[in-house]
Design an enzyme around this catalytic site. Sequence first.
Site, PDB file in Angstrom:
ATOM      1  N   HIS A   1       0.802  -1.225   0.000  1.00  0.00           N
ATOM      2  CA  HIS A   1       0.000   0.000   0.000  1.00  0.00           C
ATOM      3  C   HIS A   1       0.832   1.270   0.000  1.00  0.00           C
ATOM      4  CE1 HIS A   1      -2.583   3.186   1.698  1.00  0.00           C
ATOM      5  NE2 HIS A   1      -3.539   2.574   1.032  1.00  0.00           N
TER       6      HIS A   1
ATOM      7  N   GLU B   1      -4.004  -4.222   9.704  1.00  0.00           N
ATOM      8  CA  GLU B   1      -4.187  -3.323   8.563  1.00  0.00           C
ATOM      9  C   GLU B   1      -3.119  -2.221   8.488  1.00  0.00           C
ATOM     10  OE1 GLU B   1      -8.153  -2.199   7.293  1.00  0.00           O
ATOM     11  OE2 GLU B   1      -9.002  -3.411   8.906  1.00  0.00           O
TER      12      GLU B   1
ATOM     13  N   HIS C   1      -0.836   0.583   6.978  1.00  0.00           N
ATOM     14  CA  HIS C   1      -0.950   1.510   5.852  1.00  0.00           C
ATOM     15  C   HIS C   1       0.317   2.363   5.764  1.00  0.00           C
ATOM     16  CE1 HIS C   1      -4.899   0.801   4.092  1.00  0.00           C
ATOM     17  NE2 HIS C   1      -5.325   0.492   5.304  1.00  0.00           N
TER      18      HIS C   1
ATOM     19  N   GLU D   1      -4.344   0.431  11.197  1.00  0.00           N
ATOM     20  CA  GLU D   1      -5.723   0.895  11.307  1.00  0.00           C
ATOM     21  C   GLU D   1      -6.483   0.290  12.483  1.00  0.00           C
ATOM     22  OE1 GLU D   1      -8.166   2.800   8.236  1.00  0.00           O
ATOM     23  OE2 GLU D   1      -7.464   1.093   7.055  1.00  0.00           O
TER      24      GLU D   1
END
Length: 296
Positions: free
Chosen positions: A227, A267, A269, A284
């Site tokens: 990402h 999660e 990022h 996250e």
Amino acid sequence: MTSPSTGRITEHPVPGRGPYAIAAGPDQALWYTLEGSGEIGRLAPGGSPKAFHLAADCGPTIIAPGPDGALWFTESRANRIGRISVDGTVTEFGLRECGPYGITAGPDGAVWFTETTTDSIGRIATDGTVTEFPLPIAEAFPSAIVAGPDEALWFTMNRASAIGRIDLSGAVTLYELPTPDAAPVGITLGPDGALWFVEIAAGQIGRITVDGKISEHPLPDRGARPHAITAGTSDVLWFSEWGANRVGSITVDGVIDSVALPTPNSEPHGLTLGPDGALWVALEHGALARVVVAGE
């Protein structure tokens, strides 16, 4: 709350919802967006996190150091550009409905950003004056943006599977990726003077030189969904593997490695090299991860 740790990685829980992007500020602290709760967070390594409140539904997204000693960020849902000084003073600048996402300081003393829904690149001076430059392509979904080594800005086009270059006059050059539907997202300037980017759909790390030569490095796990990407120490770049719950690294020679995060489904990022020499990653699920890197 106990901080999960693997010895190499320690997670630091933070208040608010959804740490998404993170940047090292000029004040020896980490600054991050809390997309879910409409806040900007600050954490000095070894200290306690603090949150600065914005409108709850504004969607703060990407944050980056500005040219003026402050942090600048996009508010994707509110269609604004925000500025926060290191003492927490917030100033916001309204835009048309354009879905601002990526943001970076330019070589001209201004801040440049992407407009995901209008196929444009924006420039905002520190006094709030906005100029927009349309792209010569429709439905490109320009995403991340970074200053290159060549007095220009480089950006990813997620839906067009291309990399763009815009010079300070607004002239745009497009470079189509070799892999169709690769969906590039994050981009950064590497230690070798090239631009490195992630291909979230293809599961690859890409590299483009300033003369437009592109190479791609497939990840061992093509479903890792990389990402964001940032330059680390020496000849290494780091990237988040959102779909695999890992943090990966790649050398400028293309050697790939990864390390698993201690909390499942965290999660990962945004990520950045911190003032303490460690890598910091926005998770996250509600934490920042500190990763010990070689040489720390």
